[in-house]
Design a protein around this motif. Structure first.
Motif, PDB file in Angstrom:
ATOM      1  N   THR A  66       0.834  -1.201   0.000  1.00  0.00           N
ATOM      2  CA  THR A  66       0.000   0.000   0.000  1.00  0.00           C
ATOM      3  C   THR A  66       0.870   1.252   0.000  1.00  0.00           C
ATOM      4  O   THR A  66       1.931   1.288   0.624  1.00  0.00           O
ATOM      5  CB  THR A  66      -0.927   0.059   1.226  1.00  0.00           C
ATOM      6  OG1 THR A  66      -0.152   0.216   2.422  1.00  0.00           O
ATOM      7  CG2 THR A  66      -1.743  -1.211   1.346  1.00  0.00           C
ATOM      8  N   GLU A 140     -13.300   5.566  -5.987  1.00  0.00           N
ATOM      9  CA  GLU A 140     -12.675   6.347  -4.922  1.00  0.00           C
ATOM     10  C   GLU A 140     -11.241   6.740  -5.249  1.00  0.00           C
ATOM     11  O   GLU A 140     -10.763   7.789  -4.820  1.00  0.00           O
ATOM     12  CB  GLU A 140     -12.696   5.549  -3.611  1.00  0.00           C
ATOM     13  CG  GLU A 140     -14.061   5.421  -2.980  1.00  0.00           C
ATOM     14  CD  GLU A 140     -14.941   4.383  -3.653  1.00  0.00           C
ATOM     15  OE1 GLU A 140     -16.126   4.293  -3.294  1.00  0.00           O
ATOM     16  OE2 GLU A 140     -14.445   3.654  -4.555  1.00  0.00           O
ATOM     17  N   SER A 141     -10.538   5.901  -5.977  1.00  0.00           N
ATOM     18  CA  SER A 141      -9.122   6.147  -6.244  1.00  0.00           C
ATOM     19  C   SER A 141      -8.902   6.600  -7.680  1.00  0.00           C
ATOM     20  O   SER A 141      -9.457   6.018  -8.617  1.00  0.00           O
ATOM     21  CB  SER A 141      -8.312   4.875  -5.987  1.00  0.00           C
ATOM     22  OG  SER A 141      -6.955   5.051  -6.319  1.00  0.00           O
ATOM     23  N   PRO A 155      -3.713   1.799  -2.995  1.00  0.00           N
ATOM     24  CA  PRO A 155      -3.418   3.160  -2.539  1.00  0.00           C
ATOM     25  C   PRO A 155      -3.064   3.208  -1.053  1.00  0.00           C
ATOM     26  O   PRO A 155      -3.357   2.287  -0.284  1.00  0.00           O
ATOM     27  CB  PRO A 155      -4.720   3.926  -2.801  1.00  0.00           C
ATOM     28  CG  PRO A 155      -5.536   3.050  -3.682  1.00  0.00           C
ATOM     29  CD  PRO A 155      -5.115   1.653  -3.418  1.00  0.00           C
ATOM     30  N   GLU A 160      -9.476   5.073   0.035  1.00  0.00           N
ATOM     31  CA  GLU A 160      -9.218   4.493  -1.275  1.00  0.00           C
ATOM     32  C   GLU A 160      -8.737   3.046  -1.148  1.00  0.00           C
ATOM     33  O   GLU A 160      -9.096   2.177  -1.952  1.00  0.00           O
ATOM     34  CB  GLU A 160      -8.196   5.339  -2.029  1.00  0.00           C
ATOM     35  CG  GLU A 160      -8.679   6.743  -2.342  1.00  0.00           C
ATOM     36  CD  GLU A 160      -7.662   7.557  -3.125  1.00  0.00           C
ATOM     37  OE1 GLU A 160      -6.637   6.975  -3.557  1.00  0.00           O
ATOM     38  OE2 GLU A 160      -7.889   8.769  -3.296  1.00  0.00           O
TER      39      GLU A 160
END
Length: 245
Positions: A66, A140-141, A155, A160
């Motif tokens: 991440t 969302e990302s 992410p 996200e």
């Protein structure tokens, strides 16, 4: 399934940002039945990312990485993953088209922000993924995540991450099950019974100390749910307990 977590970011190592992603992912994966046995935080350095991904890819069933997947100069995670596999970064046409449409919608919905700031996005950098990887896209990302041979790249922004993890959550699982009881007893008072439970039932038993506002916990984990329940029942007969809040 044995899973390793790699959280990437200089801001995590400096303490500027709290590493809530590692805690959240570990809980989600454990609840799914997987076993998280490594959590490593590393800087925004391509070679360090490549080395960690390469080592963990060989040692674990899956690796979740991440942070650092955007299009700014310090976002080098996907390049590091590509290096670990000896691949090039590529820009799939469908991924770029998806992000371009998303950028257009953002501009239409936020004209004042676009006029005020120079929103010159490098869409190729945001869309790039290692060659052969499966892209991961969410509303969302903005940046594309990806999956490559059991390495999941997502992410670092918590909301996200959660949205992208939901798209692959079914990939993670296992037979591990966990039960927990709460006790007002100090940790030193349960050492013997915790050790005996582990030996008697062949399960992992951990004890976690009480705090000013919460009781202590005894956590039992094993591959067989009936055995875990038997161990918890045995512990309840020998340890003072309180109702879970």
């Amino acid at each position: 399934m044995d899973v390793a977590l790699l959280t990437v970011g200089d801001e995590l190592l400096s303490g500027d940002t709290e590493n809530t992603n590692a805690t959240w992912l570990a809980r989600e994966l454990s609840d799914a039945g997987a076993r998280v046995t490594r959590i490593l935080t590393i800087p925004d350095e391509e070679s360090v990312i490549a080395d960690a991904v390469s080592r963990y890819h060989d040692a674990f069933d899956a690796v979740v990485v991440t942070g650092g997947i955007g299009g700014t100069p310090d976002d080098v995670t996907k390049a590091g993953v590509a290096e670990a596999f000896g691949r090039e970064l590529v820009v799939p046409k469908d991924v770029r088209a998806h992000l371009e449409a998303k950028a257009d919608r953002f501009a239409e919905e936020n004209p004042e922000m676009v006029d005020r700031y120079d929103m010159d996005l490098d869409l190729d950098a945001w869309a790039a993924i290692p060659e052969g990887a499966e892209p991961l896209l969410t509303d969302e990302s903005f940046a594309a995540g990806c999956v490559l041979d059991g390495v999941y790249v997502m992410p670092g922004i918590p909301d996200e991450l959660k949205a992208m993890y939901a798209t692959v959550a079914a990939d993670f699982g296992g037979d591990r099950t966990t039960e927990t009881l709460q006790t007002p007893a100090p940790e030193g008072a349960v050492v013997g019974v915790v050790a005996e439970a582990g030996e008697r039932f062949g399960v992992a038993v951990g004890s976690y100390p009480r705090s000013d506002d919460a009781p202590g916990r005894i956590k039992v984990t094993g591959e067989d749910s009936e055995t875990v329940e038997e161990a918890i029942a045995w512990l309840r007969e020998r340890v003072e307990t309180v109702e879970e809040r």
